[in-house]
Each structure stands twice: as C-alpha cells, then as structure tokens.
Design a protein around this motif. Sequence first.
Motif, mmCIF file in Angstrom:
data_model
loop_
_atom_site.group_PDB
_atom_site.id
_atom_site.type_symbol
_atom_site.label_atom_id
_atom_site.label_comp_id
_atom_site.label_asym_id
_atom_site.label_seq_id
_atom_site.Cartn_x
_atom_site.Cartn_y
_atom_site.Cartn_z
ATOM 1 N N ILE A 3 28.852 101.016 -7.124
ATOM 2 C CA ILE A 3 27.901 100.850 -6.028
ATOM 3 C C ILE A 3 28.352 101.681 -4.837
ATOM 4 O O ILE A 3 29.532 101.690 -4.488
ATOM 5 C CB ILE A 3 27.783 99.365 -5.632
ATOM 6 N N LEU A 4 27.384 102.358 -4.214
ATOM 7 C CA LEU A 4 27.662 103.137 -3.006
ATOM 8 C C LEU A 4 26.901 102.524 -1.846
ATOM 9 O O LEU A 4 25.681 102.346 -1.910
ATOM 10 C CB LEU A 4 27.243 104.597 -3.176
ATOM 11 N N ILE A 5 27.639 102.187 -0.789
ATOM 12 C CA ILE A 5 27.045 101.689 0.448
ATOM 13 C C ILE A 5 26.863 102.886 1.371
ATOM 14 O O ILE A 5 27.824 103.584 1.682
ATOM 15 C CB ILE A 5 27.972 100.665 1.151
ATOM 16 N N LEU A 6 25.622 103.133 1.794
ATOM 17 C CA LEU A 6 25.360 104.212 2.746
ATOM 18 C C LEU A 6 25.386 103.607 4.144
ATOM 19 O O LEU A 6 24.502 102.839 4.517
ATOM 20 C CB LEU A 6 23.985 104.849 2.511
ATOM 21 N N GLY A 7 26.401 103.928 4.884
ATOM 22 C CA GLY A 7 26.517 103.469 6.257
ATOM 23 C C GLY A 7 27.451 102.296 6.409
ATOM 24 O O GLY A 7 27.243 101.238 5.841
ATOM 25 N N LEU A 8 28.499 102.513 7.171
ATOM 26 C CA LEU A 8 29.480 101.477 7.466
ATOM 27 C C LEU A 8 29.387 101.060 8.933
ATOM 28 O O LEU A 8 29.771 99.960 9.297
ATOM 29 C CB LEU A 8 30.880 102.013 7.158
ATOM 30 N N ALA A 9 28.849 101.926 9.761
ATOM 31 C CA ALA A 9 28.730 101.646 11.192
ATOM 32 C C ALA A 9 27.785 100.478 11.430
ATOM 33 O O ALA A 9 26.861 100.236 10.655
ATOM 34 C CB ALA A 9 28.226 102.882 11.933
ATOM 35 N N TYR A 10 28.020 99.787 12.530
ATOM 36 C CA TYR A 10 27.207 98.632 12.885
ATOM 37 C C TYR A 10 25.755 99.016 13.150
ATOM 38 O O TYR A 10 24.836 98.289 12.814
ATOM 39 C CB TYR A 10 27.800 97.949 14.116
ATOM 40 N N LYS A 11 25.556 100.194 13.766
ATOM 41 C CA LYS A 11 24.201 100.681 14.001
ATOM 42 C C LYS A 11 24.174 102.195 13.814
ATOM 43 O O LYS A 11 25.215 102.843 13.734
ATOM 44 C CB LYS A 11 23.681 100.279 15.377
ATOM 45 N N ALA A 12 22.987 102.723 13.745
ATOM 46 C CA ALA A 12 22.799 104.139 13.404
ATOM 47 C C ALA A 12 23.403 105.092 14.428
ATOM 48 O O ALA A 12 23.368 104.846 15.629
ATOM 49 C CB ALA A 12 21.310 104.429 13.257
ATOM 50 N N ASN A 13 23.965 106.174 13.892
ATOM 51 C CA ASN A 13 24.414 107.337 14.661
ATOM 52 C C ASN A 13 25.559 107.065 15.636
ATOM 53 O O ASN A 13 25.673 107.738 16.661
ATOM 54 C CB ASN A 13 23.225 107.973 15.390
ATOM 55 N N VAL A 14 26.406 106.087 15.293
ATOM 56 C CA VAL A 14 27.597 105.802 16.093
ATOM 57 C C VAL A 14 28.776 105.556 15.147
ATOM 58 O O VAL A 14 28.593 105.324 13.959
ATOM 59 C CB VAL A 14 27.421 104.577 17.023
ATOM 60 N N ASP A 15 29.980 105.567 15.705
ATOM 61 C CA ASP A 15 31.166 105.324 14.881
ATOM 62 C C ASP A 15 31.749 103.927 15.104
ATOM 63 O O ASP A 15 32.899 103.669 14.797
ATOM 64 C CB ASP A 15 32.231 106.392 15.135
ATOM 65 N N ASP A 16 30.953 103.027 15.619
ATOM 66 C CA ASP A 16 31.394 101.660 15.896
ATOM 67 C C ASP A 16 31.145 100.783 14.672
ATOM 68 O O ASP A 16 30.002 100.536 14.308
ATOM 69 C CB ASP A 16 30.637 101.114 17.108
ATOM 70 N N ASP A 17 32.207 100.323 14.040
ATOM 71 C CA ASP A 17 32.065 99.492 12.845
ATOM 72 C C ASP A 17 32.423 98.032 13.098
ATOM 73 O O ASP A 17 32.477 97.228 12.171
ATOM 74 C CB ASP A 17 32.894 100.048 11.689
ATOM 75 N N GLU A 19 31.915 94.293 13.716
ATOM 76 C CA GLU A 19 30.841 93.370 13.356
ATOM 77 C C GLU A 19 29.895 93.941 12.298
ATOM 78 O O GLU A 19 28.793 93.424 12.107
ATOM 79 C CB GLU A 19 30.026 92.962 14.599
ATOM 80 N N SER A 20 30.273 94.996 11.628
ATOM 81 C CA SER A 20 29.406 95.601 10.618
ATOM 82 C C SER A 20 29.251 94.681 9.410
ATOM 83 O O SER A 20 30.237 94.243 8.820
ATOM 84 C CB SER A 20 29.984 96.938 10.148
ATOM 85 N N PRO A 21 28.018 94.402 9.000
ATOM 86 C CA PRO A 21 27.802 93.574 7.816
ATOM 87 C C PRO A 21 28.194 94.289 6.521
ATOM 88 O O PRO A 21 28.322 93.659 5.474
ATOM 89 C CB PRO A 21 26.300 93.275 7.854
ATOM 90 N N SER A 22 28.405 95.582 6.585
ATOM 91 C CA SER A 22 28.774 96.339 5.379
ATOM 92 C C SER A 22 30.106 95.868 4.803
ATOM 93 O O SER A 22 30.296 95.875 3.587
ATOM 94 C CB SER A 22 28.847 97.836 5.681
ATOM 95 N N TYR A 23 31.024 95.457 5.648
ATOM 96 C CA TYR A 23 32.314 94.971 5.148
ATOM 97 C C TYR A 23 32.148 93.703 4.315
ATOM 98 O O TYR A 23 32.736 93.558 3.253
ATOM 99 C CB TYR A 23 33.293 94.715 6.297
ATOM 100 N N ARG A 24 31.350 92.782 4.801
ATOM 101 C CA ARG A 24 31.110 91.541 4.060
ATOM 102 C C ARG A 24 30.402 91.851 2.740
ATOM 103 O O ARG A 24 30.711 91.285 1.701
ATOM 104 C CB ARG A 24 30.275 90.581 4.910
ATOM 105 N N LEU A 25 29.462 92.780 2.780
ATOM 106 C CA LEU A 25 28.746 93.188 1.572
ATOM 107 C C LEU A 25 29.706 93.798 0.556
ATOM 108 O O LEU A 25 29.677 93.448 -0.635
ATOM 109 C CB LEU A 25 27.649 94.183 1.946
#
Length: 108
Positions: A3-17, A19-25
């Motif tokens: 599985i590939l997750i596209l996007g780890l950042a919390y919101k688009a076009n930033v490098d702030d991760d 509180e990102s839900p991607s980690y929990r996923l």
Amino acid sequence: ARILILGLAYKANVDDDRESPSYRLMEKLEALGAQVDYNDPYLPVIRQKREFPQFEGKKSVELSGEFDLLVIATAHEQYRQIDFKSLRMTVVDTRHLVQDSFDRLYRA
C-alpha cells in the motif's frame, strides 16, 4: 498487500506532519499485515515522533505500479497532475482529488 499512502503532511502543500492522520493509517494497515510506504514531496524522510517512533527514518518512495492499493491522504498540488486511471491499481481518494471516475476508484 503493498500500500502506498500519498501525502504525509497534515494539510496540502506544507511540510507540517504534526497531527497527521496518515501515521495512524499506516500503523493500522501495518498491524493488519500490509507493507506500507508513503510518498510526500514535502517530507522526504520521517523525523522523530513521540507518538510514532517506529516510522522515524522511513523515506518517501516514488509512485510506481508495484503497489496493490493507493490511498490519497493529502491533496498536494503535485498529485493533481497524476493520471490515476492509468496506474491500474485500486485508489482510495480521501480528499476528492481525482477528477476522473473509474471502476477502481473509491472516494472516502
């Protein structure tokens, strides 16, 4: 499954991760036995995290056809240029980024 997750950042076009839900996923999918990678042009390497230390040092990979499932988790502008239909894999679009419709596309 790969599985590939596209996007780890919390919101688009930033490098702030933070509180990102991607980690929990990622954590939940790996617990189910999946091999999970991520792609994020703003976060080439996962920095140290207090809550998810197991991902520290993991690197962003290139999008390729070697995955079984693609999950769009962050709507980075770069992802709008991708022809998801041509990838021939199942796509779960959690950000309603994909404009086309095809039989392997699921919107969540």
